[in-house]
Enzyme design. Sequence first.
Site, PDB file in Angstrom:
ATOM      1  N   CYS A   1       0.843  -1.191   0.000  1.00 46.85           N
ATOM      2  CA  CYS A   1       0.000   0.000   0.000  1.00 46.85           C
ATOM      3  C   CYS A   1       0.877   1.238   0.000  1.00 46.85           C
ATOM      4  O   CYS A   1       1.896   1.284   0.697  1.00 46.85           O
ATOM      5  CB  CYS A   1      -0.897  -0.016   1.234  1.00 46.85           C
TER       6      CYS A   1
ATOM      7  N   HIS B   1      -9.259  -3.765  -1.809  1.00 47.38           N
ATOM      8  CA  HIS B   1      -8.244  -3.020  -1.056  1.00 47.38           C
ATOM      9  C   HIS B   1      -8.622  -1.539  -0.973  1.00 47.38           C
ATOM     10  O   HIS B   1      -8.583  -0.943   0.106  1.00 47.38           O
ATOM     11  CB  HIS B   1      -6.884  -3.204  -1.744  1.00 47.38           C
ATOM     12  N   GLU B   2      -8.999  -0.962  -2.102  1.00 44.21           N
ATOM     13  CA  GLU B   2      -9.349   0.473  -2.128  1.00 44.21           C
ATOM     14  C   GLU B   2     -10.664   0.744  -1.395  1.00 44.21           C
ATOM     15  O   GLU B   2     -10.796   1.767  -0.712  1.00 44.21           O
ATOM     16  CB  GLU B   2      -9.397   0.995  -3.561  1.00 44.21           C
TER      17      GLU B   2
END
Length: 158
Positions: free
Chosen positions: A99, A141-142
């Site tokens: 990330c 993830h986002e």
Amino acid sequence: MNQEILQIGNPILRKIALEVTDIHNQKIQTLIDNLLTLTKQRHGVGIAAPQIGESCRVIIISSHPNIRYPDAPFMPPMAMINPRIVSHSEELIMGMEGCLSVENRRGNVPRYKDIMVEYVDRDGNSERKEYNDFIARIIQHELDHLNGILFVDHIQEE
């Protein structure tokens, strides 16, 4: 543009982002442009507005092979506004994630293999599409970023 990406420990990353109500607002359109540029500059495959201090439900998905993800599939960069997963497969797959807000850390994270997502594009069109494998992983993830969750919260040792 030299936008700072917030790092783990910043409280904004742990807040639930607000819904976007006016997609055509110039501030939102500029935010999308800035996020697209930043994703490319930082060799990311996605980014969420909270990562640059904007508490709104906007994410960029931009999968392409790069130095961070050499095996990533190519897809044109796109913005998702107010995205939500409406259904998903039962199957979870493990995959290595990193990330831009958690530098120098990677870990194995389980994600749904297939997801159905509803969102609005930057032109105001409502979309409902299925995504799979690596693209589905990026979206999940986002989306976590929009809900104050970081990938390190999901890391599992194999």
